[in-house]
Design a protein around this motif. Structure first.
Motif, short mmCIF file in Angstrom:
data_model
loop_
_atom_site.label_atom_id
_atom_site.label_comp_id
_atom_site.label_asym_id
_atom_site.label_seq_id
_atom_site.Cartn_x
_atom_site.Cartn_y
_atom_site.Cartn_z
N SER A 152 -13.10 -0.25 -4.59
CA SER A 152 -14.55 -0.15 -4.67
C SER A 152 -15.06 0.61 -3.45
N GLY A 153 -15.97 1.53 -3.69
CA GLY A 153 -16.56 2.28 -2.59
C GLY A 153 -15.56 3.06 -1.76
N GLY A 154 -14.48 3.47 -2.38
CA GLY A 154 -13.46 4.22 -1.65
C GLY A 154 -12.52 3.36 -0.84
N VAL A 155 -12.68 2.04 -0.90
CA VAL A 155 -11.81 1.10 -0.18
C VAL A 155 -10.92 0.40 -1.19
N GLY A 156 -9.64 0.22 -0.83
CA GLY A 156 -8.71 -0.41 -1.74
C GLY A 156 -8.10 -1.66 -1.14
N VAL A 157 -7.71 -2.57 -2.03
CA VAL A 157 -6.89 -3.73 -1.65
C VAL A 157 -5.59 -3.60 -2.42
N LEU A 158 -4.49 -3.61 -1.71
CA LEU A 158 -3.18 -3.37 -2.30
C LEU A 158 -2.30 -4.60 -2.08
N THR A 159 -1.75 -5.16 -3.16
CA THR A 159 -0.77 -6.24 -3.02
C THR A 159 0.59 -5.71 -3.44
N GLU A 160 1.61 -6.13 -2.69
CA GLU A 160 2.95 -5.58 -2.90
C GLU A 160 3.99 -6.70 -2.87
N GLN A 161 4.91 -6.64 -3.82
CA GLN A 161 6.06 -7.53 -3.84
C GLN A 161 7.30 -6.70 -4.15
N SER A 162 8.43 -7.11 -3.61
CA SER A 162 9.68 -6.40 -3.88
C SER A 162 10.85 -7.31 -3.58
N LEU A 163 12.04 -6.85 -3.92
CA LEU A 163 13.25 -7.59 -3.58
C LEU A 163 13.60 -7.45 -2.11
N ASP A 164 13.01 -6.47 -1.45
CA ASP A 164 13.36 -6.20 -0.05
C ASP A 164 12.58 -7.05 0.94
N ALA A 165 11.52 -7.71 0.49
CA ALA A 165 10.69 -8.48 1.43
C ALA A 165 10.26 -9.78 0.77
N GLU A 166 10.10 -10.83 1.57
CA GLU A 166 9.67 -12.12 1.05
C GLU A 166 8.17 -12.11 0.77
N GLY A 167 7.80 -12.87 -0.25
CA GLY A 167 6.40 -13.14 -0.50
C GLY A 167 5.60 -11.95 -0.96
N VAL A 168 4.29 -12.08 -0.76
CA VAL A 168 3.32 -11.07 -1.19
C VAL A 168 2.67 -10.46 0.04
N SER A 169 2.69 -9.15 0.12
CA SER A 169 2.03 -8.43 1.21
C SER A 169 0.71 -7.87 0.71
N THR A 170 -0.37 -8.12 1.45
CA THR A 170 -1.71 -7.66 1.06
C THR A 170 -2.29 -6.78 2.15
N THR A 171 -2.78 -5.62 1.77
CA THR A 171 -3.31 -4.65 2.73
C THR A 171 -4.62 -4.09 2.21
N VAL A 172 -5.62 -4.02 3.08
CA VAL A 172 -6.86 -3.31 2.79
C VAL A 172 -6.74 -1.91 3.35
N VAL A 173 -6.99 -0.93 2.52
CA VAL A 173 -6.94 0.47 2.95
C VAL A 173 -8.37 1.00 3.02
N ARG A 174 -8.82 1.28 4.23
CA ARG A 174 -10.19 1.76 4.43
C ARG A 174 -10.33 3.22 4.00
N ARG A 175 -11.57 3.70 3.99
CA ARG A 175 -11.82 5.09 3.61
C ARG A 175 -11.12 6.07 4.55
N ASP A 176 -10.99 5.69 5.83
CA ASP A 176 -10.35 6.59 6.79
C ASP A 176 -8.84 6.47 6.79
N GLY A 177 -8.31 5.69 5.85
CA GLY A 177 -6.86 5.55 5.74
C GLY A 177 -6.26 4.45 6.58
N VAL A 178 -7.03 3.82 7.43
CA VAL A 178 -6.52 2.73 8.26
C VAL A 178 -6.19 1.53 7.37
N ALA A 179 -5.01 0.96 7.59
CA ALA A 179 -4.55 -0.19 6.82
C ALA A 179 -4.81 -1.47 7.59
N VAL A 180 -5.47 -2.42 6.94
CA VAL A 180 -5.80 -3.71 7.55
C VAL A 180 -5.12 -4.81 6.75
#
Length: 695
Positions: A395-423
Motif C-alpha cells: 500500500s502506498g508504495g510500501v510492502g510487507v514481505l513474509t518469508e519461510q524456507s527450509l534454510d531458516a527457522e520460522g517466519v521472517s517479516t520485513t517492511v520494505v519502505r519506498r526508499d528500499g530500506v528494509a525494516v
C-alpha cells in the motif's frame, strides 16, 4: 530439563504463537499495524504498531488490561467463526481499521472496542449483546457489528446505536457468512461498507431449509446436545440474499439467481458481487447499482469440472481496469481487463493487494514454492527471489514481505519502505529444537512433489527404516512446500525411527488445471494411487534406506480418509494406519466442498459409493487406529462411528479413540501432546520387528 517436542508443539499451537500476522499499512506508508502474541507460548494476541521511519514498535492493545480476571467468554457465533478460520489463539484475533488507519475496531470476549491508534486510548462501547465481526466505516465515524443475528451501527461521535436489519426468525442472520461460505469459500464476512460510509451491502442468510443435526457430548450426559444446521451433500443450503442498507434507513434488494455468493467488493469504481452456481461450473461477476439493486453482468467463467474461487478478486486499478484470475490455456492466470498478463506456466494463487496501478499477487512455477510478483501496468516483476514460500501486503508504495524456507527457522517479516530500506518485524516464536533433514524432489511416474524426511542420526545406506507416509492428499491443499514449518511433526516422527514421506498427488495446487481436475468424480483412487506411486519412486531413490515390509500411513481430515482408505484397499502396500477425523462417507460432508468434486449424490450415487469407505470394511486386515473429536462440527464424529460399526459388523478388529470436547482442531495442550505419543506407540506396536533407535 527442556520440554519435549510434543508438549512444546502443543503449547505453541504448532509454533504459530509469537509470529506477526494480519498486517495493515497506513496510506502514507509510515505505520504498519499487526497482531502478535507477547511470546511463543503466550496465547493472548495483542495489537501492535510499527513506525517504519524510526523502526520502533509500540504495543497498542494488550487484552489482559481489558479482560476480567476469568478471561475471555466467547459467544457461540464467535467460537464458530474461529473454528471456521482455524484460529487457535485468543485475545485480539481480528481487527478492522478505517481507510486512514487512524482507528481500529475489535471484539474481545463479546465486547465492542475501538482504539485510537495514535494515542492507544481504548473505548469499550455499550451494545445490547455479544459482538461479532465489528468493522469501521471508511471515514471512521461509525462502527458496524453483528449481535444475535442483527446488524447494528453505532455512531462514534453521538453514541447513537441502532439496528439496520433485524432477523425475522431464529434461523435468519444479517451480516454473517453462512457455514459453507466460511468453511469452503474462505469468506469470513457477511457485510461490506460503501466507500462513502453511508451504506452497507449486507448478506441475509436463512438456515431454515438446512437440515438440523445434533452434536452431543457423551462424556457429559447432563448437557444438552448442540443443535447445528449442517448442509450435507445433496441437501438444501441456507438461502442467501443481499441488500444495500443505507444509514438513512433505506433498503434496496440486490437479487441474484445463483446458489452461492462467493464474495463481494465495494470500492470507488464499483459495487461488485461474485456468484457461483450449485454445480460450481459457472461463476458470474456483476456490478450493482446500489440505488436500484440492478446487476450488470461483467464476466462469466465456465468450466466442465468446476470454477476456482480465488482470493483477492475482483479488484480495480486506478483507471478502473478489472483485476481478475481465471483459467486460460491450462493455467491459473492473472487478467487485467480482458487480457491475461501472466503466462499459463505461472500458476496464480491469490491477489494480495492492488496499489494504484500495481498488482501484488502470489504464484507458483515450481509447486513447492510460492513467490510474490507485481504487475505494474507494463511488465511482470518478481518480488521474492530466494527459494521459499512468501506472502505480503502492499500500500502506498510500501510492502510487507513474509518469508519461510527450509534454510531458516520460522517466519521472517520485513517492511520494505519506498526508499528500499528494509525494516524487520521480529517474530518471538519458540524454536522447535529439531534438526531438520528434509529433501524435496519429484518421485514416481507422475513426478509428484515429494519430501523425504529422515532421522537426523541416520547414516544413509546403513539400515532400512520403517516407512511412514504422512499425507493430506486432498484437493486444493498441500503438504510439500519449501518451508520448515511444514515438516516439524514429520521430523519428530522421523526421530522415532521412521523414514517419513510426504507427497502431493493429483488435485493439489501449483501444477495447473489438468493436474487439479484429475480428481473429478473420484476422491479415492487418484489420491491413493499417487501415494503408492510416490512411495515406489522414493524407494527407487533410497534403495537401502526404506523397509517396504513395514509401511504405515497417518493423516487428519482428508488425510485421515486417505489413511483408512490405504489399509482397506491396499493392504499389500500399507501395514498400519492412523486416521484422524476421517471423512468416511462423503454424503455426510458439506455441499460446497463435496459436490465440487463428486457432483450431486442423487444424480450420480455410484460416484459417492466409489469414494466411500463403508463397502471396504470387510477387507480390513491391517491395524487401524481411528481418532475423532466428539465436538467436531465440520467432519462430525458420525463418520468414525459409522465406519467403526461397519467394521464391527464385519468382525474386523480396530481401535477407536474418542476425544471428548475436541473439535476438528486439537488446540488443547494435553490432547495435542498425547495424540502424537499415542500415534507413535500404536505404529511401533503395529509394525513390529526390530526398531531403529537413536544411537
Amino acid at each position: 530439563m527442556s520440554e519435549s517436542f510434543p508438549r512444546l508443539s502443543a503449547r505453541t499451537r504448532r509454533f504459530t504463537l509469537g509470529v506477526p500476522r494480519s498486517f495493515t499499512i497506513s496510506p502514507d506508508g509510515g505505520r504498519v499495524i499487526f497482531l502478535r502474541t507477547m511470546s511463543g507460548t503466550d496465547s493472548v494476541t495483542c495489537l501492535w504498531e510499527l513506525d517504519t521511519e524510526t523502526h520502533v514498535e509500540r504495543l497498542v492493545v494488550d487484552p489482559r488490561g481489558l479482560l476480567a480476571d476469568d478471561g475471555e467468554d466467547l459467544p457461540p457465533e464467535e467460537r464458530a467463526r474461529r473454528e471456521r478460520s482455524r484460529e487457535a489463539a485468543g485475545g485480539v484475533v481480528a481487527y478492522a481499521t478505517d481507510s486512514g488507519v487512524t482507528r481500529a475496531a475489535f471484539a474481545l470476549s463479546g465486547g465492542l472496542h475501538v482504539v485510537d491508534l495514535a494515542s492507544g486510548q481504548v473505548r469499550r462501547l455499550e451494545t445490547p449483546g455479544a459482538v461479532i465481526d465489528p468493522r469501521l466505516s471508511p471515514d471512521g465515524r461509525h462502527v458496524a457489528y453483528v449481535t444475535e443475528g442483527t446488524l447494528r451501527v453505532q455512531d462514534l461521535v453521538t453514541g447513537g446505536d441502532r439496528a439496520l436489519a433485524t432477523p425475522e426468525s431464529e434461523t435468519v442472520t444479517y451480516g454473517l457468512a453462512e457455514f459453507v461460505a466460511a468453511e469452503e469459500m474462505d469468506r469470513m464476512r457477511g457485510y461490506w461498507w460503501a466507500p462513502s460510509s453511508d451504506a452497507l451491502l449486507v448478506e441475509r442468510a436463512d438456515e431454515a431449509p438446512v437440515r438440523t443435526w445434533h452434536i452431543a457430548d457423551p462424556a457429559n450426559p447432563a448437557r444438552p446436545a448442540t443443535v447445528q444446521r449442517y448442509p450435507a451433500a445433496g441437501t438444501p443450503n441456507a438461502v442467501t440474499e443481499l441488500y444495500v442498507l443505507g444509514l438513512d434507513g433505506s433498503r434496496v434488494a440486490v437479487p441474484y439467481a445463483e446458489e452461492y455468493l462467493t464474495t463481494a467488493a465495494w470500492d470507488s469504481h464499483a459495487l461488485s458481487i461474485v456468484t457461483l452456481t450449485r454445480d460450481q461450473r459457472t461463476m458470474r461477476l456483476f456490478t450493482v447499482d446500489p440505488a436500484t439493486g440492478a446487476a450488470t453482468l461483467v464476466r462469466e467463467d465456465t468450466d466442465p469440472a468446476w470454477v476456482d474461487i480465488v482470493a483477492g478478486v475482483p479488484a480495480h486499478l486506478d483507471d478502473g481496469s478489472l483485476v481478475w484470475v481465471a483459467n486460460s490455456e491450462g493455467g491459473h492466470r492473472l487478467f487485467v481487463g480482458d487480457r491475461p498478463v501472466t503466462p499459463p506456466t505461472l500458476q496464480v494463487r491469490a491477489v494480495l493487494d492492488v496499489d494504484h496501478d500495481s498488482v501484488l499477487f502470489s504464484a507458483s512455477g515450481d509447486p513447492t514454492e510460492i513467490h510474490l510478483w507485481t504487475w505494474d501496468g507494463h511488465s511482470l516483476l518478481p518480488v521474492s527471489t530466494r527459494s521459499g514460500v512468501f506472502s505480503g501486503r502492499m500500500s502506498g508504495g510500501v510492502g510487507v514481505l513474509t518469508e519461510q524456507s527450509l534454510d531458516a527457522e520460522g517466519v521472517s517479516t520485513t517492511v520494505v519502505r519506498r526508499d528500499g530500506v528494509a525494516v524487520p518485524i521480529p517474530s518471538v516464536a519458540e524454536r522447535p529444537g529439531l534438526d531438520l533433514r528434509v529433501s524435496l524432489g519429484r518421485s514416481g511416474r507422475r513426478e509428484l512433489a515429494t519430501a523425504v524426511v529422515l532421522p537426523s542420526w541416520h547414516e544413509q545406506g546403513s539400515r532400512r527404516l520403517p516407512v511412514l507416509m504422512d499425507p493430506y492428499g486432498g484437493p486444493h491443499a498441500q503438504r510439500v512446500l519449501n518451508r520448515r514449518g511444514a515438516f516439524l511433526e514429520s521430523q519428530w516422527f522421523a526421530e522415532q525411527g521412521f523414514a517419513v514421506i510426504l507427497a502431493d498427488g493429483r488435485g493439489t495446487p501449483g501444477r495447473g488445471v489438468d493436474f487439479e481436475r484429475a480428481v473429478l468424480n473420484d476422491l479415492a483412487s487418484p489420491a491413493l494411487d499417487d501415494q503408492i506411486d510416490a512411495l515406489q519412486g522414493v524407494a527407487e531413490q533410497y534403495p537401502d534406506d526404506l523397509d517396504l515390509t513395514r509401511v504405515a500411513i497417518r493423516g487428519w481430515s482428508f488425510g485421515g480418509f486417505l489413511a483408512a482408505l490405504a489399509v482397506l484397499r491396499r493392504p499389500d502396500v500399507f501395514h498400519a494406519a492412523v486416521a484422524g477425523a476421517p471423512v468416511t462417507d462423503w454424503r455426510l460432508y458439506d455441499t460446497c466442498y463435496t459436490e465440487r468434486y463428486l457432483g450431486h449424490p442423487d444424480e450420480q450415487p455410484e460416484v459417492y459409493e466409489k469414494s466411500s469407505l463403508f463397502a471396504d470394511a470387510a477387507k480390513l486386515e491391517r491395524p487401524l487406529f481411528l481418532i475423532h473429536g466428539l465436538a467436531d462440527d465440520n467432519v462430525v464424529a458420525a463418520h468414525t462411528l459409522r465406519l467403526s460399526s461397519a467394521l464391527l459388523a464385519a468382525g474386523r478388529q480396530h481401535t477407536v479413540l474418542p476425544l471428548s470436547g475436541v473439535t476438528h482442531m486439537t488446540p488443547q495442550e494435553v490432547v495435542a501432546e498425547n495424540l502424537l505419543l499415542l500415534q507413535v506407540d500404536f505404529l511401533k506396536k503395529s509394525l513390529g520387528g526390530p526398531w531403529p533407535d537413536h544411537p
